[in-house]
Scaffold this motif. Structure first.
Motif, PDB file in Angstrom:
ATOM      1  N   LEU A 297       0.947  -1.197  -0.045  1.00 20.72           N
ATOM      2  CA  LEU A 297       0.014   0.152   0.049  1.00 20.72           C
ATOM      3  C   LEU A 297       0.877   1.161  -0.001  1.00 20.72           C
ATOM      4  O   LEU A 297       1.604   1.365   0.779  1.00 20.72           O
ATOM      5  N   LEU A 298       0.666   2.385  -0.803  1.00 22.71           N
ATOM      6  CA  LEU A 298       1.259   3.244  -0.786  1.00 22.71           C
ATOM      7  C   LEU A 298       0.403   4.287  -0.154  1.00 22.71           C
ATOM      8  O   LEU A 298      -0.804   4.645  -0.559  1.00 22.71           O
ATOM      9  N   VAL A 299       0.822   5.094   0.778  1.00 20.40           N
ATOM     10  CA  VAL A 299       0.045   6.374   1.397  1.00 20.40           C
ATOM     11  C   VAL A 299       0.797   7.349   1.087  1.00 20.40           C
ATOM     12  O   VAL A 299       2.101   7.789   1.699  1.00 20.40           O
ATOM     13  N   THR A 300       0.251   8.605   0.601  1.00 14.51           N
ATOM     14  CA  THR A 300       0.787   9.957   0.490  1.00 14.51           C
ATOM     15  C   THR A 300       0.213  10.708   1.553  1.00 14.51           C
ATOM     16  O   THR A 300      -0.966  10.528   1.947  1.00 14.51           O
ATOM     17  N   GLY A 301       1.076  11.779   1.944  1.00 16.24           N
ATOM     18  CA  GLY A 301       0.920  12.476   3.509  1.00 16.24           C
ATOM     19  C   GLY A 301       0.670  11.465   4.345  1.00 16.24           C
ATOM     20  O   GLY A 301      -0.144  11.848   5.336  1.00 16.24           O
ATOM     21  N   ALA A 302       1.672  10.573   4.519  1.00 22.33           N
ATOM     22  CA  ALA A 302       1.486   9.517   5.574  1.00 22.33           C
ATOM     23  C   ALA A 302       1.956  10.149   6.952  1.00 22.33           C
ATOM     24  O   ALA A 302       1.730   9.264   8.025  1.00 22.33           O
ATOM     25  N   GLY A 303       2.411  11.259   6.795  1.00 26.32           N
ATOM     26  CA  GLY A 303       2.816  11.723   8.411  1.00 26.32           C
ATOM     27  C   GLY A 303       1.767  12.509   9.141  1.00 26.32           C
ATOM     28  O   GLY A 303       2.117  12.805  10.284  1.00 26.32           O
ATOM     29  N   GLY A 304       0.778  12.596   8.369  1.00 24.09           N
ATOM     30  CA  GLY A 304      -0.337  13.333   9.165  1.00 24.09           C
ATOM     31  C   GLY A 304      -1.241  12.505  10.361  1.00 24.09           C
ATOM     32  O   GLY A 304      -0.846  11.368  10.375  1.00 24.09           O
ATOM     33  N   GLY A 305      -2.133  13.018  10.902  1.00 21.09           N
ATOM     34  CA  GLY A 305      -3.168  12.371  11.715  1.00 21.09           C
ATOM     35  C   GLY A 305      -3.696  11.120  10.942  1.00 21.09           C
ATOM     36  O   GLY A 305      -3.806   9.794  11.468  1.00 21.09           O
ATOM     37  N   VAL A 306      -4.405  11.149   9.688  1.00 21.10           N
ATOM     38  CA  VAL A 306      -5.047  10.329   9.210  1.00 21.10           C
ATOM     39  C   VAL A 306      -4.145   9.287   8.496  1.00 21.10           C
ATOM     40  O   VAL A 306      -4.030   7.896   8.606  1.00 21.10           O
ATOM     41  N   GLY A 307      -2.805   9.959   7.986  1.00 21.49           N
ATOM     42  CA  GLY A 307      -1.822   8.977   7.418  1.00 21.49           C
ATOM     43  C   GLY A 307      -1.301   8.127   8.479  1.00 21.49           C
ATOM     44  O   GLY A 307      -0.933   6.732   8.341  1.00 21.49           O
ATOM     45  N   VAL A 308      -0.905   8.608   9.774  1.00 20.16           N
ATOM     46  CA  VAL A 308      -0.181   7.801  10.710  1.00 20.16           C
ATOM     47  C   VAL A 308      -1.095   6.687  11.336  1.00 20.16           C
ATOM     48  O   VAL A 308      -0.884   5.737  11.381  1.00 20.16           O
TER      49      VAL A 308
ATOM     50  N   VAL B 231      -0.161  -5.903   5.867  1.00 23.26           N
ATOM     51  CA  VAL B 231      -0.030  -5.317   4.362  1.00 23.26           C
ATOM     52  C   VAL B 231       1.149  -4.451   4.774  1.00 23.26           C
ATOM     53  O   VAL B 231       1.726  -3.669   5.648  1.00 23.26           O
ATOM     54  N   ARG B 232       2.150  -4.516   3.525  1.00 22.07           N
ATOM     55  CA  ARG B 232       3.658  -3.729   3.379  1.00 22.07           C
ATOM     56  C   ARG B 232       2.974  -2.294   3.164  1.00 22.07           C
ATOM     57  O   ARG B 232       2.318  -1.944   2.007  1.00 22.07           O
ATOM     58  N   VAL B 233       3.854  -1.417   3.781  1.00 20.42           N
ATOM     59  CA  VAL B 233       3.116   0.232   3.482  1.00 20.42           C
ATOM     60  C   VAL B 233       4.554   0.804   3.133  1.00 20.42           C
ATOM     61  O   VAL B 233       5.539   0.641   3.821  1.00 20.42           O
ATOM     62  N   VAL B 234       4.373   1.641   1.969  1.00 23.30           N
ATOM     63  CA  VAL B 234       5.207   2.776   1.510  1.00 23.30           C
ATOM     64  C   VAL B 234       4.560   3.989   1.903  1.00 23.30           C
ATOM     65  O   VAL B 234       3.697   4.266   1.576  1.00 23.30           O
ATOM     66  N   GLY B 235       5.185   4.824   2.610  1.00 25.26           N
ATOM     67  CA  GLY B 235       4.648   6.244   3.093  1.00 25.26           C
ATOM     68  C   GLY B 235       5.369   7.441   2.398  1.00 25.26           C
ATOM     69  O   GLY B 235       6.783   7.373   2.661  1.00 25.26           O
ATOM     70  N   VAL B 236       4.583   8.380   1.914  1.00 25.66           N
ATOM     71  CA  VAL B 236       5.439   9.518   1.332  1.00 25.66           C
ATOM     72  C   VAL B 236       5.097  10.622   2.416  1.00 25.66           C
ATOM     73  O   VAL B 236       4.072  11.140   2.310  1.00 25.66           O
ATOM     74  N   ALA B 237       6.045  11.197   2.792  1.00 31.50           N
ATOM     75  CA  ALA B 237       6.001  12.258   3.673  1.00 31.50           C
ATOM     76  C   ALA B 237       7.426  13.044   3.873  1.00 31.50           C
ATOM     77  O   ALA B 237       8.440  12.458   3.448  1.00 31.50           O
ATOM     78  N   GLY B 238       7.344  14.251   4.532  1.00 30.97           N
ATOM     79  CA  GLY B 238       8.539  15.046   4.614  1.00 30.97           C
ATOM     80  C   GLY B 238       9.809  14.153   5.379  1.00 30.97           C
ATOM     81  O   GLY B 238       9.387  13.345   6.040  1.00 30.97           O
ATOM     82  N   GLU B 239      11.140  14.855   5.134  1.00 34.65           N
ATOM     83  CA  GLU B 239      12.218  14.050   5.993  1.00 34.65           C
ATOM     84  C   GLU B 239      11.757  13.993   7.445  1.00 34.65           C
ATOM     85  O   GLU B 239      12.415  13.307   8.148  1.00 34.65           O
ATOM     86  N   GLY B 240      11.286  15.093   8.008  1.00 35.15           N
ATOM     87  CA  GLY B 240      10.934  15.286   9.469  1.00 35.15           C
ATOM     88  C   GLY B 240      10.273  14.220   9.989  1.00 35.15           C
ATOM     89  O   GLY B 240      10.173  14.082  11.163  1.00 35.15           O
ATOM     90  N   LYS B 241       9.523  13.507   8.973  1.00 36.35           N
ATOM     91  CA  LYS B 241       8.711  12.509   9.586  1.00 36.35           C
ATOM     92  C   LYS B 241       9.337  11.004   9.235  1.00 36.35           C
ATOM     93  O   LYS B 241       8.535  10.089   9.625  1.00 36.35           O
TER      94      LYS B 241
END
Length: 308
Positions: free
Chosen positions: A147-158, A169-179
């Motif tokens: 599963l690819l999650v974009t905006g993975a570092g916000g409340g819904v994404g986390v 499920v294996r998860v690939v998360g797109v988010a800023g370096e700070g997350k």
């Protein structure tokens, strides 16, 4: 008089204010709660700016109390409400705002708070965690899928990445370096956002992705659509229905039910879902809490706590 944090017209932060309000009275199908905690979400400031949820045709009455998810103690119940009584500790979706000392909840989207769940944690569940739960189960990916999650570092994404991981499920998360550290601690393959993020996803998932849960919309959604094997496995909570449907996908279908609230609460109690509350603010600093989320830099969840 009870206090609330409101917006007085559509616009930016300049429209917000603390005001005294009458204590609400519950109507049919509603419960009145003394608020103990309120979750803060991007949808709060988007509604202030004039965003309308799909299907929402009602005209907003100003001043309008901010906030959509609440945990508290039942004070009164409205006509036709069963299963709740004064003194019950509950959490649910606010009818008319939650950044306040008192709030009305829709009884059919309200659940009892498990003793093992704090008020603050319970207040993170009705919007963010429930949206995450609905989307992950809508996709219905089997264990071992990616599963690819974009905006993975916000409340819904986390919340979404944890719920998916709990299902194998294996998860690939797109988010800023700070997350990065946060996501990797949840077992997610972190992909830095920014130019070229799609190529980085391809490198992280050379066999492709089986589903996309988009929380950003716009160009990110369109780019993500080219990465998923089956367009029907593309869902978004960050773009209008017509935009994602043109790509072969769909909006997240919200169940908005007490059953989902109980399910996500059970996940927290079981240790499969950590709301990751990173900042808490008292009600008198609700403006700071909303700025934290509106900045786009918040990690996990921000909560407003109201003294009992």
């Amino acid at each position: 008089m009870p206090k609330a944090y409101v917006f007085t017209r559509y616009g930016g932060p300049e429209t917000e204010a603390f005001v005294d309000v009458d204590r609400p009275s519950p109507g049919p199908g509603e419960v009145l709660v003394a608020v103990r905690a309120a979750g803060v979400n991007p949808v709060d400031w988007k509604l202030r700016q004039g965003y309308r949820r799909p299907g929402d045709t009602a005209e907003r009455v100003f001043p309008s109390v901010l906030g959509n998810e609440v945990a508290g103690v039942v004070e009164e119940t409205g006509e036709g409400v069963t299963g709740f009584a004064p003194g019950d500790e509950v959490f649910g979706t606010a009818v008319a705002g939650g950044y306040a000392e008192y709030a009305l909840l829709a009884a059919d989207i309200t659940a009892h708070r498990p003793a093992a769940l704090s008020f603050a944690a319970a207040a993170t569940l009705p919007v963010a965690a429930a949206t995450a739960y609905d989307g992950v189960h809508q996709l219905g990916l089997p264990a071992g899928a990616t599963l690819l999650v974009t905006g993975a570092g916000g409340g819904v994404g986390v919340a979404a990445v944890q719920i998916a991981r709990a299902l194998g499920v294996r998860v690939v998360g797109v988010a800023g370096e700070g997350k990065k550290a946060l996501l990797e601690s949840l077992g997610v393959v972190h992909v830095p956002s920014g130019p070229g993020w799609d190529e980085r996803v391809r490198a992280a998932a050379p066999d492709g992705v089986d589903g996309v849960y988009d929380l950003v919309g716009g160009e990110v959604l369109h780019t993500a659509a080219a990465l998923v094997k089956d367009p029907a496995k593309l869902i978004t909570a960050g773009a209008p229905a017509e935009e994602v449907e043109a790509l072969g996908g769909a909006r997240v279908l919200r169940a908005r039910s007490a059953d989902v609230l109980r399910a996500v609460a059970d996940l927290v109690v079981a240790g499969d879902l950590d709301p990751h509350i990173t900042r808490t603010f008292p009600l008198e600093r609700a403006d700071e809490a909303l700025r934290e989320v509106e900045s786009g830099h918040a990690q996990g969840k921000t909560v407003i706590e109201v003294a009992g």
